[in-house]
Write a protein that holds these residues in place. Sequence first.
Motif, short mmCIF file in Angstrom:
data_model
loop_
_atom_site.label_atom_id
_atom_site.label_comp_id
_atom_site.label_asym_id
_atom_site.label_seq_id
_atom_site.Cartn_x
_atom_site.Cartn_y
_atom_site.Cartn_z
N LYS A 62 37.06 60.38 47.40
CA LYS A 62 35.68 60.19 47.85
C LYS A 62 35.13 58.96 47.14
CE LYS A 62 34.76 65.10 48.62
NZ LYS A 62 33.91 66.24 48.27
N PRO A 63 34.41 58.11 47.87
CA PRO A 63 33.85 56.92 47.26
C PRO A 63 32.98 57.28 46.06
CG PRO A 63 33.63 56.82 49.63
CD PRO A 63 34.11 58.20 49.31
N ALA A 64 33.13 56.52 45.00
CA ALA A 64 32.37 56.78 43.78
C ALA A 64 31.08 55.98 43.79
CB ALA A 64 33.19 56.40 42.55
N LYS A 65 30.08 56.50 43.12
CA LYS A 65 28.85 55.76 42.94
C LYS A 65 28.94 55.06 41.59
CE LYS A 65 26.03 58.95 45.64
NZ LYS A 65 24.87 59.84 45.64
N GLY A 66 28.72 53.78 41.60
CA GLY A 66 28.85 53.05 40.35
C GLY A 66 28.22 51.69 40.48
N MET A 74 29.20 38.25 52.09
CA MET A 74 30.44 39.02 52.10
C MET A 74 30.14 40.46 52.48
SD MET A 74 32.19 37.56 48.63
CE MET A 74 32.14 35.82 48.25
N GLU A 75 31.02 41.06 53.27
CA GLU A 75 30.74 42.39 53.80
C GLU A 75 31.94 43.31 53.68
OE1 GLU A 75 28.46 42.88 57.18
OE2 GLU A 75 27.59 40.88 57.17
N PHE A 76 32.16 43.85 52.49
CA PHE A 76 33.19 44.86 52.31
C PHE A 76 32.93 45.62 51.02
CE2 PHE A 76 34.81 40.93 50.49
CZ PHE A 76 35.25 41.31 49.23
N ASP A 77 33.53 46.79 50.91
CA ASP A 77 33.38 47.64 49.73
C ASP A 77 34.73 48.32 49.49
OD1 ASP A 77 32.89 49.55 47.84
OD2 ASP A 77 31.14 50.41 48.83
N ALA A 138 34.65 47.83 55.31
CA ALA A 138 33.81 46.90 56.07
C ALA A 138 33.04 47.70 57.11
CB ALA A 138 34.68 45.82 56.71
N GLU A 139 32.03 48.42 56.68
CA GLU A 139 31.35 49.37 57.55
C GLU A 139 30.62 48.68 58.69
OE1 GLU A 139 29.80 52.47 59.54
OE2 GLU A 139 31.50 52.40 58.15
N SER A 140 29.96 47.57 58.42
CA SER A 140 29.25 46.89 59.52
C SER A 140 30.23 46.35 60.55
CB SER A 140 28.36 45.76 58.97
OG SER A 140 29.13 44.85 58.20
N GLY A 141 31.39 45.88 60.09
CA GLY A 141 32.42 45.43 61.01
C GLY A 141 32.99 46.57 61.82
N LYS A 187 44.96 36.97 39.88
CA LYS A 187 45.65 36.93 38.58
C LYS A 187 44.71 37.26 37.43
CE LYS A 187 49.30 33.70 39.87
NZ LYS A 187 49.94 32.39 39.58
N SER A 188 43.43 36.99 37.63
CA SER A 188 42.47 37.25 36.56
C SER A 188 41.53 38.39 36.88
CB SER A 188 41.64 35.99 36.28
OG SER A 188 40.95 35.59 37.44
N THR A 189 41.77 39.08 38.01
CA THR A 189 40.86 40.14 38.45
C THR A 189 41.60 41.46 38.51
OG1 THR A 189 39.60 38.59 39.80
CG2 THR A 189 39.34 40.93 40.30
N ARG A 190 41.03 42.49 37.90
CA ARG A 190 41.54 43.85 38.06
C ARG A 190 40.46 44.65 38.75
NH1 ARG A 190 45.34 47.27 36.87
NH2 ARG A 190 44.86 49.48 36.65
N LEU A 191 40.76 45.14 39.93
CA LEU A 191 39.77 45.87 40.71
C LEU A 191 39.61 47.29 40.19
CD1 LEU A 191 40.76 44.80 44.30
CD2 LEU A 191 38.96 43.86 42.87
N ASN A 192 38.39 47.73 40.10
CA ASN A 192 38.11 49.12 39.75
C ASN A 192 36.83 49.54 40.43
OD1 ASN A 192 35.85 48.30 38.00
ND2 ASN A 192 37.47 47.48 36.70
N SER A 193 36.40 50.76 40.18
CA SER A 193 35.27 51.30 40.92
C SER A 193 33.95 50.61 40.61
CB SER A 193 35.12 52.81 40.63
OG SER A 193 34.93 53.02 39.26
N SER A 194 33.90 49.74 39.59
CA SER A 194 32.66 49.04 39.28
C SER A 194 32.75 47.56 39.66
CB SER A 194 32.33 49.16 37.79
OG SER A 194 33.34 48.55 37.01
N HIS A 195 33.83 47.18 40.34
CA HIS A 195 34.02 45.77 40.69
C HIS A 195 34.61 45.68 42.09
CE1 HIS A 195 36.13 41.67 39.73
NE2 HIS A 195 35.09 41.54 40.52
N VAL A 196 33.91 46.25 43.04
CA VAL A 196 34.53 46.38 44.34
C VAL A 196 33.63 46.05 45.52
CG1 VAL A 196 36.22 48.09 43.62
CG2 VAL A 196 33.95 48.84 44.37
N LYS A 197 32.35 45.91 45.33
CA LYS A 197 31.47 45.79 46.49
C LYS A 197 31.05 44.35 46.75
CE LYS A 197 29.52 50.43 46.20
NZ LYS A 197 28.30 51.21 46.11
N ARG A 198 31.02 44.02 48.02
CA ARG A 198 30.50 42.75 48.47
C ARG A 198 29.61 43.03 49.67
NH1 ARG A 198 32.60 42.03 44.44
NH2 ARG A 198 33.96 40.34 43.72
#
Length: 200
Positions: A62-66, A74-77, A138-141, A187-198
Amino acid sequence: MLFRSAVAARRLRPRIRVVLMSGYEEGRHEAPAFPKLEKPFTPAELGGILSRFCNTDGKAAKPAKGNSQKGAGMEFDLTYLVQVSNHDQRFIFDIITSFLTTSEENLTKVRRHLDNGEYREIGAIAHKMKPSLTMIGAESGRAAAAEIEERAGAVQTDAALPKLVRSFIEIVSRTIVGLKKLETDRKSTRLNSSHVKRSR
């Protein structure tokens, strides 16, 4: 054809991950079994299968709130993708790379069909794009694709379709720009639940 391709791929690479969607039934009793999704499927159902692939507990994520980082245009999460993959960076970027490749090809086709007034063909492409748009949040898409699919299937051509299709192209194009930036910075980015929304 796609089922046979999946079987051939599995034979060459026994550990390859394959999920079939409804419609690819031919020869299913003659080859190794694959997980199968009946369309239309929900993000939770897709998450249940991907969770098994990624060695999570098998429960749909389930998507986390963070916290989120926002970038103009940009339009994605990626919250859902990150959780479903259990933060597997290789898997995440494989999905992103696949989305970029197929989406750019599909937008080229959409533009051509738009120039020719071929809206049923655009509706079919929009239908194919919905699962990948859902996967990257990409909900709007996704919503625009669903509306195009519905309107393009009408007996009489909808006068609002050209504007809707152009809007869809713009939305997906912005999504592509944002995801390409992530790929560049991978290479310098690690994605996690607090670094994911655009978002816009």
